[in-house]
Design a protein around this motif. Structure first.
Motif, PDB file in Angstrom:
ATOM      1  N   ARG A   1       0.766  -1.013  -0.021  1.00 39.22           N
ATOM      2  CA  ARG A   1       0.031   0.107   0.159  1.00 39.22           C
ATOM      3  C   ARG A   1       0.898   1.173  -0.048  1.00 39.22           C
ATOM      4  N   LEU A   2       0.258   2.360  -0.395  1.00 42.80           N
ATOM      5  CA  LEU A   2       0.864   3.815  -0.134  1.00 42.80           C
ATOM      6  C   LEU A   2       0.613   4.384   1.157  1.00 42.80           C
ATOM      7  N   THR A   3       1.357   5.505   1.388  1.00 43.88           N
ATOM      8  CA  THR A   3       0.883   6.106   2.810  1.00 43.88           C
ATOM      9  C   THR A   3      -0.353   6.710   3.025  1.00 43.88           C
ATOM     10  N   ASN A   4      -1.179   6.961   1.779  1.00 41.90           N
ATOM     11  CA  ASN A   4      -2.479   7.575   2.063  1.00 41.90           C
ATOM     12  C   ASN A   4      -3.363   6.367   2.078  1.00 41.90           C
ATOM     13  N   GLY A   5      -2.784   4.987   2.202  1.00 41.32           N
ATOM     14  CA  GLY A   5      -3.876   3.929   2.289  1.00 41.32           C
ATOM     15  C   GLY A   5      -4.199   3.006   1.074  1.00 41.32           C
ATOM     16  N   LEU A   6      -4.007   3.850  -0.106  1.00 43.26           N
ATOM     17  CA  LEU A   6      -4.423   3.276  -1.350  1.00 43.26           C
ATOM     18  C   LEU A   6      -3.588   1.882  -1.508  1.00 43.26           C
ATOM     19  N   PRO A   7      -4.106   1.076  -2.209  1.00 48.64           N
ATOM     20  CA  PRO A   7      -3.269  -0.172  -2.687  1.00 48.64           C
ATOM     21  C   PRO A   7      -2.475   0.105  -3.537  1.00 48.64           C
ATOM     22  N   LEU A   8      -1.294  -0.573  -3.485  1.00 53.29           N
ATOM     23  CA  LEU A   8      -0.187  -0.154  -4.574  1.00 53.29           C
ATOM     24  C   LEU A   8       0.087  -1.137  -5.521  1.00 53.29           C
ATOM     25  N   VAL A   9      -0.088  -2.365  -4.908  1.00 55.36           N
ATOM     26  CA  VAL A   9       0.165  -3.853  -5.817  1.00 55.36           C
ATOM     27  C   VAL A   9      -0.971  -4.463  -5.493  1.00 55.36           C
ATOM     28  N   VAL A  10      -1.920  -5.119  -6.339  1.00 52.93           N
ATOM     29  CA  VAL A  10      -2.912  -5.848  -5.943  1.00 52.93           C
ATOM     30  C   VAL A  10      -2.829  -7.034  -7.138  1.00 52.93           C
ATOM     31  N   GLU A  11      -3.172  -8.317  -6.450  1.00 58.83           N
ATOM     32  CA  GLU A  11      -2.943  -9.498  -7.300  1.00 58.83           C
ATOM     33  C   GLU A  11      -4.293 -10.161  -7.059  1.00 58.83           C
ATOM     34  N   ARG A  12      -4.751 -11.171  -8.155  1.00 53.49           N
ATOM     35  CA  ARG A  12      -5.897 -11.917  -7.861  1.00 53.49           C
ATOM     36  C   ARG A  12      -5.783 -13.332  -8.713  1.00 53.49           C
ATOM     37  N   ALA A  13      -6.101 -14.525  -8.313  1.00 56.07           N
ATOM     38  CA  ALA A  13      -5.785 -15.541  -9.136  1.00 56.07           C
ATOM     39  C   ALA A  13      -6.846 -15.663 -10.077  1.00 56.07           C
ATOM     40  N   LEU A  14      -6.440 -16.064 -11.316  1.00 52.75           N
ATOM     41  CA  LEU A  14      -7.380 -16.356 -12.551  1.00 52.75           C
ATOM     42  C   LEU A  14      -7.001 -17.947 -12.998  1.00 52.75           C
TER      43      LEU A  14
END
Length: 341
Positions: free
Chosen positions: A117-130
């Motif tokens: 995440r970033l310091t503002n709380g937003l996700p920076l790296v997100v992954e999902r299984a496909l």
């Protein structure tokens, strides 16, 4: 279909990235390639977009949730200091909560996972299984002034992400001794003839069948011998003859790594492994005898051989000297006969 069969997808924002268009065409209520839907407005602003002081973000190093983003052999504290270097001015917002609340039947096999995440709380790296593959989203960009990530050594974060995706995309062909391995094949090859060649040249037929609800393939069994195993697919031959080869895969079965680890043993262990062979155990701290393995059977035979060789040389020299004396005596007698009248 690409990701479901094991393909890896990497998506990065930046430049003219349109979150609304991507959500509309790539989320599809969990059936698309986006790890999570994106909110319409990106967070932050680029340098030069508006007057006033900029408020860039940084990586929240406490949020690093995957070993993939860490560096092998480097202390976590050093990695965190490295990841504090880049600044992020703009990032798209992945709605992870909404991705976990899609309607039943349309939900992904597993919810998206935030790796950083970033310091503002937003996700920076997100992954999902496909399926058997994965999709990874980087919420910021490398161009267009979105971040300074590419200008710092923290760009190793991208290196770690992409290397992990590449490793996942490569089929596993080095195996430990196992009882069985499943190898999926295309539906168009269901009528092919499959064979397994084991180490040593033994060839076994491989019956094909269902591996699951939507998977079809062959099962390799009894992979316990070290060496190379070859799986060959051929078209059905006419009149029972061999057909054309479609493909061939090679698997290497190695021994367990524990067999290559060095370990010390005691006198009892040496005696057990030697199995009656004549060996000598020198305890720790005692000097090693200079005669080496003299106590072994036949170890002192070289001395007797050396004495025998010297004795034979002495006999040979004495014999040569006696023959030489005989020749000189004969020569002297012959010379005396020639001189006498």
């Amino acid at each position: 279909a690409f990701a479901e069969r094991g393909g890896q997808i990497f998506i990065a924002a930046g430049a003219g990235f349109d979150p609304t268009a991507w959500t509309r065409s790539a989320w599809l209520e969990g059936r698309g390639i986006l790890p999570a839907p994106l909110k319409p407005a990106a967070a932050g602003r680029l340098p030069g977009e508006a007057a006033g002081d900029l408020e860039p973000f940084a990586i929240d190093v406490a949020s690093l949730a995957s070993e993939v983003l860490l560096l092998p052999g480097v202390a976590r504290e050093e990695v965190e200091d490295l990841y504090r270097l880049p600044l992020f001015f703009k990032a798209v917002e992945a709605d992870v909560a909404a991705a976990s609340q899609v309607a039943p039947g349309a939900a992904p096999a597993e919810p998206p996972r935030v790796l950083a995440r970033l310091t503002n709380g937003l996700p920076l790296v997100v992954e999902r299984a496909l399926g058997r593959g994965r999709a990874v989203l980087l919420a910021t960009g490398l161009e267009g002034g979105w971040s300074t990530l590419a200008k710092t050594n923290a760009v190793v974060l991208l290196d770690r992400l992409l290397r992990s995706l590449l490793e996942r995309s490569l089929p596993r062909r080095n195996l430990e001794p196992v009882e069985e391995v499943h190898l999926e094949v295309d539906a168009a090859e269901r009528r092919a003839v499959f064979t397994l060649t084991r180490p040593g040249g033994e060839v076994n037929p491989l019956p094909a069948g269902a591996l699951g609800a939507e998977a079809y393939g062959v099962t390799l069994t009894d992979l316990t011998r070290r060496g190379a195993y070859r799986v060959r697919a051929e078209r059905e031959g006419s009149a029972g003859g061999p057909g054309a080869r479609l493909w061939e895969e090679v698997f290497a079965v190695n021994g367990p790594a524990s067999e290559s680890e060095l370990a010390s043993i005691d006198a009892a262990g040496l005696a057990e492994r030697a199995r009656g062979a004549s060996v000598r155990w020198v305890p720790r701290g005692e000097p090693i005898p200079l005669d080496g393995a003299a106590s072994l059977a036949g170890a002192g035979l070289w001395r007797w051989l050396l004495v025998s060789v010297l004795a034979l040389l002495a006999v040979e020299m004495a014999l040569l000297a006696w023959l030489a004396a005989r020749r000189r005596a004969a020569a002297d007698r012959a010379a005396a006969l020639e001189v006498s009248p």
